[in-house]
Design an enzyme around this catalytic site. Structure first.
Site, PDB file in Angstrom:
ATOM      1  N   ASP A 213       0.828  -1.192   0.000  1.00 49.55           N
ATOM      2  CA  ASP A 213       0.000   0.000   0.000  1.00 49.55           C
ATOM      3  C   ASP A 213       0.874   1.258   0.000  1.00 49.55           C
ATOM      4  OD1 ASP A 213      -2.692   1.199   0.314  1.00 49.55           O
ATOM      5  OD2 ASP A 213      -1.940   1.842   2.275  1.00 49.55           O
ATOM      6  N   GLU A 279       9.390   7.091 -16.465  1.00 50.90           N
ATOM      7  CA  GLU A 279      10.733   6.968 -15.899  1.00 50.90           C
ATOM      8  C   GLU A 279      10.677   6.853 -14.379  1.00 50.90           C
ATOM      9  OE1 GLU A 279       9.800   9.189 -18.152  1.00 50.90           O
ATOM     10  OE2 GLU A 279      10.858   8.336 -19.889  1.00 50.90           O
TER      11      GLU A 279
END
Length: 530
Positions: A213, A279
């Site tokens: 999470d 990226e």
């Protein structure tokens, strides 16, 4: 390719995994809330669906303020769901059927009822106990203003003030979510040591991996400086200037997690990573960090050919840059269900069915959120007095939160609770009118959404694993998309236009809805033999 557990039927990189929201899947003890025994009782549904395993949303001990994402004991099962022994039986049952189980892991914060936080409040400013969290003095002459201007994801400021042991107003602590979820300071060694104990506890039981999470939020800047006034904070996909997220130190955390998982061959970590650029996303998937990460572009794409293609291309580019298999999901416990997102009613259902064929035709890992296989909508208006998501209160009742996509699963019968529970009062109320959507009703209907899911997953399982994450697009279509895996056996075509389109050559393998001879109607997808 990431190795899979020895009992698994397929490699991780090619799996279809089913997300179970435990409160809403099946209730075995009549308290109105789903539990682990309910999951165990319904494993047959998973086998008939043909999935390769499950992602189990939080079951660790918790006060339940954020439905398990506020963990008070990370190495125990919450009694609401059962106990560790029941989880072990579920693991044995799944493993015997060739399925895996990944658990939700919540390393960003604890519950305010965690012993660490109680110790921190009691210990006072400057103590080692407070160093595990982000306690800071307030601003202003009397310290009555929060330390910075950071907002909480759930609304309001990301800081709450404590009363010191001497009874005076004291320091503030950081919580990027609810006040009952204080953020941990991962620069403290014992925070990482404790997480390693947690990882090994569950892995030793036989858990196959973790969904992590808020994987992009586990490090904070040392200065905790104010955010720019114009920073975009409306979405979890972060503005690069939003220093609450995606800090360089987060990668050290994932390297620590990876070193533990490497001691358990075949296990895997999936990160919830809400960052913008390919990226930045790819950094989380370096060889010594996460195995996989959720890329949410397809989840949020509207039902338009250009948007769907852009979402697919960005996800595949992230896979290419990172070298990890892509992940696909049309819904989860935090977003509007696809039937509603695509328009509700017959149109929303048709589009959701079509998008299923798109998702399953793509290379990589596909996640199915419980209830999607039934075509459940999330347009049901829950009475305000029954809302449970902390967002409802934190936004001053401006936002109802995520309860709409967490309503329990209807299994059989013609009225609530549709076989989900013996109790008429389920933890969230269930709507009238769902009788045609129950598992039992759809099992009797050969063209139901459940039948489509079962057949589509069965066909996908017959394909050889994808040799790469690349696909080929046909660029000559107007209002439609046509693509195929480089080494795949079928073409997938979806029509998002308002007119029927001629099908290319090839035998029909599966269609999401009725075809018009050799024409593909709007809001429909088809698989064609290559």
């Amino acid at each position: 390719m990431t190795p899979s557990p020895a009992h698994a039927r397929r490699a991780w990189d090619d799996m279809v995994l089913y997300q179970i929201y435990p409160r809403s899947f099946a209730d075995s003890d009549g308290d109105g809330t789903g539990d682990l025994q309910g999951v165990l009782d319904r494993v047959g549904h998973l086998e008939a669906l043909g999935v390769d395993g499950i992602w189990l949303s939080p079951i660790m001990r918790s006060p339940g303020v954020d439905h398990g994402y506020d963990v008070s004991d990370p190495r125990d099962v919450d009694p609401l769901f059962g106990d560790v022994a029941t989880l072990e039986r579920l693991l044995e049952r799944l493993h015997a059927a060739g399925m895996v189980l990944i658990m939700d892991l919540v390393p960003n914060h604890t519950s305010a009822e965690h012993p660490w936080f109680a110790d921190a409040v009691a210990a006072g400013p400057g103590s080692p106990e407070r160093a595990r969290y982000f306690f800071r003095d307030g601003r202003g002459e009397d310290g009555s203003e929060p330390p910075n201007n950071w907002p909480s994801v759930f609304g309001g400021p990301a800081w709450s003030r404590v009363t010191e042991p001497d009874g005076t107003p004291g320091q503030w602590y950081l919580h990027l979510f609810a006040p009952e979820q204080p953020d941990l300071d991962w620069s403290q060694p014992d925070v990482a040591d404790d997480l390693e104990d947690t990882l090994r506890f569950w892995l030793d039981l036989g858990v196959d991996g973790f969904r992590i999470d808020v994987a992009h939020g586990l490090a904070k800047p040392a200065d905790l400086a104010d955010l720019p006034d114009d920073v975009e904070i409306a979405q979890l996909v972060v503005d690069t200037r939003d220093t609450r997220w995606d800090q360089p130190g987060v990668h050290d955390v994932h390297r620590r997690i990876r070193r533990v998982l490497d001691d358990y061959p075949g296990t895997a970590a999936f990160g919830e990573v809400w960052v913008g650029s390919v990226e930045r996303f790819a950094r989380y998937l370096r060889p010594d960090e996460l195995h996989f990460a959720f890329h949410f572009a397809l989840t949020g794409a509207p039902f338009e050919a250009a948007a769907i293609r852009e979402a697919i291309d960005s996800t595949l580019e992230a896979a290419r840059v990172s070298g990890a298999a892509p992940t696909w999901a049309l819904s989860n416990h935090d977003v509007v269900r696809e039937v509603t997102r695509y328009g509700n009613g017959a149109t929303g259902t048709a589009r959701a069915r079509a998008m299923l064929l798109v998702a399953l035709a793509l290379p990589g890992i596909t996640f199915v959120y419980n209830g999607a296989e039934l075509g459940l909508p999330s347009d049901y208006s829950i009475p305000h007095g029954r809302l449970t998501d902390p967002t409802w209160e934190r936004t001053g009742h401006a936002e109802t939160g995520r309860d709409h996509c967490r309503v329990p699963i209807p299994w059989d019968g013609d009225r609530p609770p549709y076989g989900f529970s013996d109790s008429p009062r389920t933890w969230l109320p269930m709507p009238d009118g769902w009788a045609p959507l129950t598992v039992a009703a759809q099992e009797a209907d050969p063209v139901s959404t459940l039948a489509l899911y079962r057949r589509a997953i069965e066909i996908r399982r017959s394909w050889p694993p994808a040799g790469s994450s690349a696909i080929v697009w046909d660029d000559e279509l107007d209002g439609c998309l046509l693509f195929w895996r480089e080494d795949g056996p079928v073409l997938c075509m979806i029509n998002t236009s308002r007119h029927a389109v001629q099908l290319p050559d090839g035998d029909v393998v599966l269609a999401s809805g009725p075809l018009d001879g050799r024409r593909l109607p709007p809001d429909t997808a088809v698989w064609l033999q290559r």
